[in-house]
Design a protein around this motif. Structure first.
Motif, short mmCIF file in Angstrom:
data_model
loop_
_atom_site.label_atom_id
_atom_site.label_comp_id
_atom_site.label_asym_id
_atom_site.label_seq_id
_atom_site.Cartn_x
_atom_site.Cartn_y
_atom_site.Cartn_z
N SER A 282 -11.16 61.74 -24.80
CA SER A 282 -11.52 63.14 -25.10
C SER A 282 -13.02 63.27 -24.99
O SER A 282 -13.73 62.32 -24.64
N LYS A 283 -13.55 64.43 -25.32
CA LYS A 283 -14.99 64.62 -25.32
C LYS A 283 -15.64 63.70 -26.36
O LYS A 283 -16.75 63.21 -26.16
N MET A 284 -14.96 63.46 -27.47
CA MET A 284 -15.49 62.59 -28.51
C MET A 284 -15.36 61.11 -28.12
O MET A 284 -16.18 60.28 -28.50
N PHE A 285 -14.33 60.78 -27.35
CA PHE A 285 -14.12 59.42 -26.88
C PHE A 285 -14.08 59.43 -25.35
O PHE A 285 -13.02 59.28 -24.74
N PRO A 286 -15.24 59.61 -24.69
CA PRO A 286 -15.26 59.76 -23.22
C PRO A 286 -14.94 58.46 -22.51
O PRO A 286 -15.12 57.36 -23.05
N LEU A 287 -14.47 58.59 -21.28
CA LEU A 287 -14.17 57.42 -20.46
C LEU A 287 -15.44 56.84 -19.87
O LEU A 287 -16.28 57.58 -19.36
N PRO A 288 -15.60 55.52 -19.90
CA PRO A 288 -16.75 54.90 -19.22
C PRO A 288 -16.62 55.06 -17.71
O PRO A 288 -15.51 55.10 -17.17
N GLU A 289 -17.74 55.14 -17.02
CA GLU A 289 -17.74 55.34 -15.58
C GLU A 289 -17.30 54.09 -14.81
O GLU A 289 -16.75 54.20 -13.71
N LYS A 290 -17.55 52.92 -15.38
CA LYS A 290 -17.23 51.67 -14.68
C LYS A 290 -16.69 50.64 -15.67
O LYS A 290 -16.93 50.73 -16.88
N LEU A 291 -15.99 49.65 -15.13
CA LEU A 291 -15.56 48.49 -15.90
C LEU A 291 -16.01 47.24 -15.16
O LEU A 291 -15.86 47.14 -13.94
N ASN A 292 -16.58 46.29 -15.88
CA ASN A 292 -16.93 45.01 -15.28
C ASN A 292 -15.71 44.10 -15.26
O ASN A 292 -14.81 44.22 -16.11
N ILE A 293 -15.69 43.15 -14.31
CA ILE A 293 -14.51 42.31 -14.14
C ILE A 293 -14.95 40.85 -14.02
O ILE A 293 -15.86 40.51 -13.27
N TYR A 294 -14.27 39.98 -14.77
CA TYR A 294 -14.56 38.55 -14.76
C TYR A 294 -13.29 37.76 -14.43
O TYR A 294 -12.20 38.14 -14.83
N VAL A 295 -13.46 36.67 -13.71
CA VAL A 295 -12.36 35.75 -13.45
C VAL A 295 -12.28 34.77 -14.62
O VAL A 295 -13.30 34.18 -15.01
N VAL A 296 -11.09 34.61 -15.20
CA VAL A 296 -10.93 33.77 -16.38
C VAL A 296 -9.79 32.77 -16.18
O VAL A 296 -8.89 32.98 -15.36
N ASP A 297 -9.83 31.69 -16.97
CA ASP A 297 -8.77 30.69 -16.89
C ASP A 297 -7.69 31.00 -17.91
O ASP A 297 -7.69 32.05 -18.55
N ASN A 298 -6.78 30.05 -18.10
CA ASN A 298 -5.65 30.27 -19.01
C ASN A 298 -6.07 30.43 -20.47
O ASN A 298 -5.31 30.95 -21.29
N TYR A 299 -7.29 29.94 -20.78
CA TYR A 299 -7.78 30.02 -22.16
C TYR A 299 -8.76 31.18 -22.34
O TYR A 299 -9.50 31.22 -23.32
N ASN A 300 -8.77 32.09 -21.39
CA ASN A 300 -9.62 33.30 -21.44
C ASN A 300 -11.11 32.98 -21.36
O ASN A 300 -11.94 33.78 -21.78
N ARG A 301 -11.43 31.84 -20.80
CA ARG A 301 -12.84 31.48 -20.61
C ARG A 301 -13.34 32.08 -19.30
O ARG A 301 -12.71 31.90 -18.25
N MET A 302 -14.47 32.78 -19.38
CA MET A 302 -15.03 33.42 -18.20
C MET A 302 -15.60 32.38 -17.26
O MET A 302 -16.45 31.58 -17.64
N LYS A 303 -15.14 32.41 -16.00
CA LYS A 303 -15.60 31.46 -14.99
C LYS A 303 -16.62 32.07 -14.05
O LYS A 303 -17.53 31.38 -13.60
N SER A 304 -16.46 33.33 -13.74
CA SER A 304 -17.38 34.01 -12.83
C SER A 304 -17.08 35.49 -12.85
O SER A 304 -16.07 35.94 -13.41
N THR A 305 -17.97 36.27 -12.24
CA THR A 305 -17.65 37.68 -12.02
C THR A 305 -16.73 37.78 -10.81
O THR A 305 -16.71 36.89 -9.96
#
Length: 458
Positions: free
Chosen positions: A352-375
Motif C-alpha cells: 500500500s502507500k504505507m507499505f510501498p513495494l521496493p523497486e528492486k530485489l538483490n539476488i544471491y546464490v546459496v547452498d543447502n545451508y542458506n550460506r551466500m556463495k555469490s551474487t
C-alpha cells in the motif's frame, strides 16, 4: 520478446558451431525461422539444411519452483550512518521495533577555547539537549505522534571480544531511568530537527566535569559518558524514523547569569560511526511466519499460505529453489537452456502507500545451508537484480518483479554432483531500513509466481 529470444539462440549457436561454420550458414541463406503460435511450444528451425540438423526452441512453463522464508542469523548495523528509531504493528510481519545506541565525544575538553582554564570558574550551566536531525528515511504511518525516550548506557561501549561490529540483535546495558523524552509528530522529509531537553541533574553534573577539568581526554570522556540509547516509548507509535549522524548533544552555558551574561554552546557529536548501531527486532507471534526456524533451515511457503517474505533490518529473506531442473537434460541428447524468465508477483493486499513495494530485489546464490556463495550473475558476469515492472495490465494490476536466470539454470542442469544451489532474494539495503515485500509462490492463485524456460535442441 521473440527478437530477444532469437538473439540468444543465435549467440548460443555461434558458440557451439564456431565462427567459420556459422558464417557459412548465414551467407548460404540457410537460416529459416518459423514459429507455431497456436501452442505453448515455440519451434524455431535454425539452419534446417545445415548438416541436416533441425534446431528447436521449446518453451517450458511446468518446472517446479519451491519458495520458502528464512531468518538470517544477524545483520551488521554499526557503521551504517543512520540512527533508526520507532515501532509499528505490521499485519504480516508483527510488531517491528528499532532502538538506537550511540556514543558522542568531542575533540576539545575545555568549556570555551578562546579563554584560559581560569575563566571556567565564571561559567554557569543553563541547559542540555539532544538534537536529532532527520535523514529523509521513514517507514509506515508518520501521521501519528511518536514518543522517544533517552537513556544512559551503563557499561563500556564495546562489541563482542572477537568482533568489532554490532548487529541488529546486539544490545548494551542501560539505565532504566530516562534522562529526557519528547512526543512529536514525525516530519522526516523536512529540514527540521527534533530538540529533546535532557535532565538538568544530568546536565549540571556533565557541565561540572568540564568546568572542574575532570575530563581532559577522549578516554576519560568515554569512561564517564559511555553513550546513549534511544527508544520509542509509546505503544501507539506507527512508524520507524531515520536520523543522520550529524545529530548531537548540545550543552548550553553562560558567563554570569543567562539573562545578562554571554551565552555559549558546546556540541558533542558521533565521531566514530562504528560506535553507533541499531537494534531491530520483530515480535511475529500470531503471524504466518511466527515459527521461522534457525538460519540453516527454511519455512516452506506451503505453511505460509503460499507466500514468501522479505524484510530488511530483521533479516527475513526469501529463498527460491528449482528442485527438478536437472531433469531437463534428458529432453535431448544435445540441448541447452538459452533463456529463462522468472516473474514474481507481490501478494495481493500486502502492499500500500504505507507499505510501498521496493523497486528492486538483490539476488544471491546459496547452498543447502542458506550460506551466500555469490551474487547472481549472467553469462557476462554482470550482477542480475529483480526489477519491479510497474506497468499496469488490462486488469490494473502490477505485473511484478522480473529477472532472467537462464545462465544459472543451465549451470544447475549440468551439475554432475548432487548438490543444488538456490536463490536468496533480499532488499538492496539490508541493515538500515525496515522495508518489506511479500511474494506469491507458484500455487498462489491471486499472485502466482511464473517460470518460463526456453530450451534449444540441436
Amino acid at each position: 520478446m521473440l527478437l530477444e529470444l532469437l538473439e540468444r539462440v543465435l549467440i548460443y549457436l555461434l558458440k557451439k558451431m564456431g565462427m567459420y561454420k556459422f558464417l557459412i550458414l548465414i551467407f548460404s541463406g540457410l537460416l529459416i525461422i518459423s514459429c507455431d503460435s497456436d501452442t505453448d511450444v515455440g519451434e524455431f528451425v535454425v539452419g534446417a539444411d545445415y548438416l541436416a540438423i533441425k534446431n528447436k526452441v521449446i518453451s517450458i512453463d511446468t518446472v517446479t519452483v519451491d519458495v520458502s522464508t528464512i531468518k538470517l542469523d544477524s545483520l551488521v548495523t554499526s557503521s551504517e550512518s543512520r540512527i533508526l528509531v520507532g515501532n509499528y504493528d505490521d499485519p504480516l510481519f508483527g510488531k517491528v521495533k528499532a532502538d538506537s545506541y550511540f556514543q558522542v565525544s568531542t575533540t576539545a575538553f575545555n568549556l570555551y577555547s578562546q579563554n584560559s582554564d581560569t575563566d571556567a570558574t565564571g561559567y554557569v550551566f543553563d541547559s542540555i539537549a539532544m538534537i536529532l536531525k532527520y535523514d529523509d528515511y521513514y517507514y509506515a504511518d508518520t501521521t501519528k505522534v511518536q514518543t522517544l525516550s533517552i537513556h544512559r548506557i551503563l557499561k563500556k561501549f564495546k562489541a563482542n571480544i572477537n568482533n568489532s561490529s554490532f548487529y541488529n540483535n546486539s544490545s548494551l546495558n542501560y539505565n532504566d531511568t530516562s534522562i529526557g523524552s519528547v512526543s512529536y509528530r514525525p516530519k522526516p522529509i523536512s529540514k527540521d530537527s527534533i530538540n529533546i531537553k535532557l535532565s538538568n541533574a544530568f546536565g549540571l553534573e556533565f557541565f561540572n566535569k568540564f568546568k572542574n577539568n575532570e575530563i581532559t581526554s577522549s578516554e576519560e570522556f568515554a569512561d564517564y559518558l559511555k553513550g546513549f540509547m534511544i527508544t520509542s516509548a509509546s505503544n501507539s507509535s506507527t512508524s520507524v524514523i531515520g536520523f543522520n549522524l550529524l545529530s548531537k548533544v548540545r550543552l548550553y552555558y553562560s558567563k554570569g547569569t543567562a539573562a545578562s551574561g554571554e551565552s555559549y554552546v558546546k556540541d558533542f557529536t558521533i565521531l566514530d560511526a562504528g560506535k553507533q548501531f541499531n537494534a531491530i527486532s520483530s515480535d511475529r507471534a500470531g503471524t504466518l511466519i511466527q515459527d521461522l526456524p534457525l538460519s540453516k533451515m527454511k519455512l516452506s511457503s506451503t505453511l505460509t499460505e503460499n507466500k514468501g517474505f522479505i524484510q530488511s533490518g530483521t533479516g527475513i529473506v526469501c529463498r527460491v529453489d528449482f528442485p527438478n531442473i536437472k531433469q531437463l537434460k534428458y529432453l535431448s541428447d544435445k540441448g541447452a537452456i538459452v533463456d529463462a524468465k522468472l516473474i514474481m508477483k507481490p501478494a495481493k493486499n500486502s502492499y500500500s502507500k504505507m507499505f510501498p513495494l521496493p523497486e528492486k530485489l538483490n539476488i544471491y546464490v546459496v547452498d543447502n545451508y542458506n550460506r551466500m556463495k555469490s551474487t547472481l550473475t549472467n553469462s557476462s558476469g554482470e550482477n542480475i537484480v529483480a526489477v519491479l515492472n510497474s506497468t499496469n495490465n488490462e486488469f490494473d494490476e502490477i505485473v511484478g518483479y522480473e529477472l532472467s536466470l537462464g545462465s544459472f539454470l543451465q549451470k544447475e542442469m549440468l551439475k554432475e554432483s548432487d548438490s543444488k544451489s538456490g536463490l536468496l532474494f533480499t532488499l538492496p539495503i539490508l541493515s538500515k531500513v525496515v522495508d518489506r515485500v511479500v511474494l506469491g509462490d507458484q500455487t498462489n492463485k491471486e499472485s502466482k509466481m511464473k517460470l518460463q524456460i526456453y530450451y534449444i535442441t540441436y
